[in-house]
Design a protein around this motif. Structure first.
Motif, PDB file in Angstrom:
ATOM      1  N   GLU A  64     -84.440  47.081  21.236  1.00 49.23           N
ATOM      2  CA  GLU A  64     -82.978  47.239  20.012  1.00 49.23           C
ATOM      3  C   GLU A  64     -83.179  47.055  18.643  1.00 49.23           C
ATOM      4  N   SER A  65     -82.471  47.197  17.847  1.00 46.69           N
ATOM      5  CA  SER A  65     -82.731  47.307  16.477  1.00 46.69           C
ATOM      6  C   SER A  65     -82.499  45.812  16.193  1.00 46.69           C
ATOM      7  N   ARG A  66     -83.422  44.833  15.213  1.00 45.00           N
ATOM      8  CA  ARG A  66     -83.158  43.638  14.729  1.00 45.00           C
ATOM      9  C   ARG A  66     -81.834  43.041  13.963  1.00 45.00           C
ATOM     10  N   GLN A  67     -81.026  44.307  13.560  1.00 43.87           N
ATOM     11  CA  GLN A  67     -79.404  44.281  12.647  1.00 43.87           C
ATOM     12  C   GLN A  67     -78.542  43.972  13.687  1.00 43.87           C
ATOM     13  N   ARG A  68     -78.751  44.835  14.967  1.00 41.24           N
ATOM     14  CA  ARG A  68     -77.639  44.354  15.810  1.00 41.24           C
ATOM     15  C   ARG A  68     -78.278  43.276  16.833  1.00 41.24           C
ATOM     16  N   LEU A  69     -78.633  42.890  16.922  1.00 43.37           N
ATOM     17  CA  LEU A  69     -79.440  41.600  17.964  1.00 43.37           C
ATOM     18  C   LEU A  69     -78.821  40.630  16.515  1.00 43.37           C
ATOM     19  N   PHE A  70     -79.069  40.523  15.287  1.00 48.47           N
ATOM     20  CA  PHE A  70     -78.152  39.438  14.503  1.00 48.47           C
ATOM     21  C   PHE A  70     -77.008  39.301  14.411  1.00 48.47           C
ATOM     22  N   GLN A  71     -76.725  41.064  14.491  1.00 43.41           N
ATOM     23  CA  GLN A  71     -75.022  40.700  14.159  1.00 43.41           C
ATOM     24  C   GLN A  71     -74.074  40.105  15.740  1.00 43.41           C
ATOM     25  N   VAL A  72     -74.923  40.402  16.924  1.00 41.37           N
ATOM     26  CA  VAL A  72     -74.645  39.590  17.708  1.00 41.37           C
ATOM     27  C   VAL A  72     -73.814  38.302  17.607  1.00 41.37           C
ATOM     28  N   ALA A  73     -74.390  37.538  16.786  1.00 41.26           N
ATOM     29  CA  ALA A  73     -73.205  36.258  16.786  1.00 41.26           C
ATOM     30  C   ALA A  73     -72.018  36.610  16.087  1.00 41.26           C
ATOM     31  N   THR A  74     -71.794  38.072  15.489  1.00 41.54           N
ATOM     32  CA  THR A  74     -70.686  38.026  14.573  1.00 41.54           C
ATOM     33  C   THR A  74     -70.088  39.151  14.757  1.00 41.54           C
ATOM     34  N   TRP A  75     -70.435  39.593  16.401  1.00 42.30           N
ATOM     35  CA  TRP A  75     -69.894  41.013  16.589  1.00 42.30           C
ATOM     36  C   TRP A  75     -68.082  41.812  16.530  1.00 42.30           C
ATOM     37  N   HIS A  76     -67.250  40.462  16.540  1.00 46.15           N
ATOM     38  CA  HIS A  76     -66.250  40.904  15.814  1.00 46.15           C
ATOM     39  C   HIS A  76     -66.121  41.290  14.572  1.00 46.15           C
ATOM     40  N   GLU A  77     -66.713  41.156  13.742  1.00 43.40           N
ATOM     41  CA  GLU A  77     -66.847  40.879  12.063  1.00 43.40           C
ATOM     42  C   GLU A  77     -67.834  42.797  11.552  1.00 43.40           C
ATOM     43  N   ALA A  78     -68.411  42.927  12.702  1.00 39.70           N
ATOM     44  CA  ALA A  78     -69.731  43.940  12.632  1.00 39.70           C
ATOM     45  C   ALA A  78     -69.164  45.442  12.629  1.00 39.70           C
TER      46      ALA A  78
END
Length: 148
Positions: A64-78
Protein backbone atom coordinates in the motif's frame (compact mmCIF):
# COMPACT_ATOMS: atom_id res chain seq x y z
CA UNK A 1 -0.86 6.51 39.31
CA UNK A 2 -2.58 3.39 38.09
CA UNK A 3 -0.73 0.10 37.79
CA UNK A 4 -0.08 -1.89 34.67
CA UNK A 5 -3.12 -3.39 33.02
CA UNK A 6 -3.72 -6.98 32.09
CA UNK A 7 -2.72 -7.85 28.55
CA UNK A 8 -5.69 -10.00 27.62
CA UNK A 9 -3.91 -12.05 24.94
CA UNK A 10 -1.21 -13.12 27.40
CA UNK A 11 -3.70 -14.13 30.09
CA UNK A 12 -6.11 -15.89 27.71
CA UNK A 13 -3.90 -17.21 24.91
CA UNK A 14 -6.53 -19.78 23.94
CA UNK A 15 -8.99 -16.96 23.21
CA UNK A 16 -6.37 -15.09 21.20
CA UNK A 17 -5.65 -18.29 19.27
CA UNK A 18 -9.31 -18.77 18.37
CA UNK A 19 -9.66 -15.14 17.28
CA UNK A 20 -6.52 -15.51 15.17
CA UNK A 21 -8.09 -18.57 13.49
CA UNK A 22 -11.17 -16.47 12.63
CA UNK A 23 -8.95 -13.71 11.24
CA UNK A 24 -7.23 -16.22 8.96
CA UNK A 25 -10.53 -17.57 7.63
CA UNK A 26 -11.75 -14.03 6.93
CA UNK A 27 -8.46 -13.08 5.26
CA UNK A 28 -8.81 -16.00 2.84
CA UNK A 29 -11.83 -14.23 1.31
CA UNK A 30 -10.48 -10.68 0.99
CA UNK A 31 -7.67 -8.77 -0.66
CA UNK A 32 -4.90 -8.17 1.89
CA UNK A 33 -4.54 -4.47 1.15
CA UNK A 34 -8.27 -3.85 1.40
CA UNK A 35 -8.36 -5.75 4.69
CA UNK A 36 -5.59 -3.57 6.13
CA UNK A 37 -7.35 -0.39 4.96
CA UNK A 38 -10.55 -1.30 6.80
CA UNK A 39 -8.59 -2.32 9.91
CA UNK A 40 -6.70 0.96 9.82
CA UNK A 41 -9.90 2.99 9.39
CA UNK A 42 -11.65 1.28 12.30
CA UNK A 43 -8.56 1.67 14.47
CA UNK A 44 -8.44 5.39 13.70
CA UNK A 45 -12.11 5.79 14.62
CA UNK A 46 -11.60 3.84 17.86
CA UNK A 47 -8.45 5.76 18.82
CA UNK A 48 -6.34 2.59 19.01
CA UNK A 49 -2.75 3.76 18.53
CA UNK A 50 -1.37 0.21 18.81
CA UNK A 51 -3.62 -1.05 16.00
CA UNK A 52 -3.09 2.05 13.82
CA UNK A 53 0.64 1.38 14.00
CA UNK A 54 0.25 -2.37 13.42
CA UNK A 55 -2.07 -2.10 10.43
CA UNK A 56 -0.13 0.77 8.84
CA UNK A 57 2.98 -1.40 8.94
CA UNK A 58 1.11 -4.43 7.57
CA UNK A 59 -0.41 -2.35 4.77
CA UNK A 60 3.01 -1.04 3.78
CA UNK A 61 4.27 -4.63 3.61
CA UNK A 62 1.24 -5.49 1.42
CA UNK A 63 2.43 -2.77 -0.98
CA UNK A 64 0.00 0.00 0.00
CA UNK A 65 1.16 3.55 -0.72
CA UNK A 66 1.97 6.02 2.03
CA UNK A 67 -0.36 8.59 0.47
CA UNK A 68 -3.36 6.27 0.63
CA UNK A 69 -2.53 5.29 4.20
CA UNK A 70 -2.36 8.95 5.19
CA UNK A 71 -5.71 9.57 3.51
CA UNK A 72 -7.62 6.77 5.26
CA UNK A 73 -8.40 9.24 8.06
CA UNK A 74 -10.03 11.60 5.55
CA UNK A 75 -11.25 9.15 2.93
CA UNK A 76 -14.53 11.05 2.42
CA UNK A 77 -12.53 13.96 1.01
CA UNK A 78 -9.79 11.97 -0.73
CA UNK A 79 -11.58 11.69 -4.08
CA UNK A 80 -10.19 9.26 -6.61
CA UNK A 81 -7.39 8.10 -4.33
CA UNK A 82 -9.72 5.24 -3.38
CA UNK A 83 -11.77 3.16 -5.80
CA UNK A 84 -15.56 3.02 -5.56
CA UNK A 85 -15.28 -0.47 -4.04
CA UNK A 86 -12.78 0.74 -1.44
CA UNK A 87 -14.94 3.74 -0.63
CA UNK A 88 -17.91 1.41 -0.12
CA UNK A 89 -15.86 -0.71 2.30
CA UNK A 90 -14.64 2.36 4.18
CA UNK A 91 -18.24 3.60 4.49
CA UNK A 92 -19.32 0.19 5.81
CA UNK A 93 -16.41 0.29 8.25
CA UNK A 94 -17.51 3.71 9.47
CA UNK A 95 -21.13 2.64 9.98
CA UNK A 96 -20.30 -0.65 11.69
CA UNK A 97 -17.66 0.94 13.92
CA UNK A 98 -19.91 3.83 14.94
CA UNK A 99 -22.97 1.55 15.07
CA UNK A 100 -25.86 3.74 16.05
CA UNK A 101 -29.52 2.96 16.49
CA UNK A 102 -29.99 2.81 12.74
CA UNK A 103 -27.31 0.19 12.20
CA UNK A 104 -25.90 0.01 8.68
CA UNK A 105 -27.88 2.02 6.14
CA UNK A 106 -29.34 0.43 3.02
CA UNK A 107 -27.32 2.83 0.88
CA UNK A 108 -24.00 1.75 2.41
CA UNK A 109 -24.89 -1.95 2.38
CA UNK A 110 -26.07 -1.79 -1.24
CA UNK A 111 -22.85 -0.04 -2.30
CA UNK A 112 -20.77 -2.84 -0.78
CA UNK A 113 -23.02 -5.54 -2.26
CA UNK A 114 -22.59 -3.94 -5.69
CA UNK A 115 -18.83 -4.60 -5.62
CA UNK A 116 -18.48 -7.82 -3.64
CA UNK A 117 -19.98 -11.32 -3.57
CA UNK A 118 -22.21 -12.35 -0.66
CA UNK A 119 -19.31 -14.36 0.76
CA UNK A 120 -17.02 -11.33 0.55
CA UNK A 121 -19.65 -9.07 2.15
CA UNK A 122 -19.90 -11.56 5.01
CA UNK A 123 -16.09 -11.58 5.31
CA UNK A 124 -15.99 -7.77 5.30
CA UNK A 125 -18.58 -7.59 8.08
CA UNK A 126 -16.70 -10.21 10.10
CA UNK A 127 -13.39 -8.38 9.57
CA UNK A 128 -14.88 -5.08 10.73
CA UNK A 129 -16.44 -6.72 13.78
CA UNK A 130 -13.13 -8.43 14.63
CA UNK A 131 -11.01 -5.28 14.39
CA UNK A 132 -13.50 -3.47 16.59
CA UNK A 133 -13.07 -6.25 19.18
CA UNK A 134 -9.27 -6.04 18.94
CA UNK A 135 -9.37 -2.23 19.19
CA UNK A 136 -11.47 -2.34 22.34
CA UNK A 137 -9.23 -4.94 23.97
CA UNK A 138 -6.05 -3.04 23.06
CA UNK A 139 -7.38 0.33 24.26
CA UNK A 140 -8.70 -1.17 27.52
CA UNK A 141 -5.32 -2.87 28.08
CA UNK A 142 -3.40 0.35 27.32
CA UNK A 143 -1.36 -1.35 24.60
CA UNK A 144 0.98 1.19 23.03
CA UNK A 145 2.93 1.06 19.78
CA UNK A 146 6.67 0.59 19.99
CA UNK A 147 8.78 3.45 18.69
CA UNK A 148 10.30 2.54 15.30
Amino acid sequence: MAGARVIWAKKLPEVYGKLDEIDKVVADHLDGTLLELLKLRSSILNGCAFCVDLHTEKALKEGESRQRLFQVATWHEAGAIFTDAERAVLALTDEMTRMGEGGVSEEVYDAVAEHFSDEQVAALMAAIAMINLYNRLAVASHLRPRKH
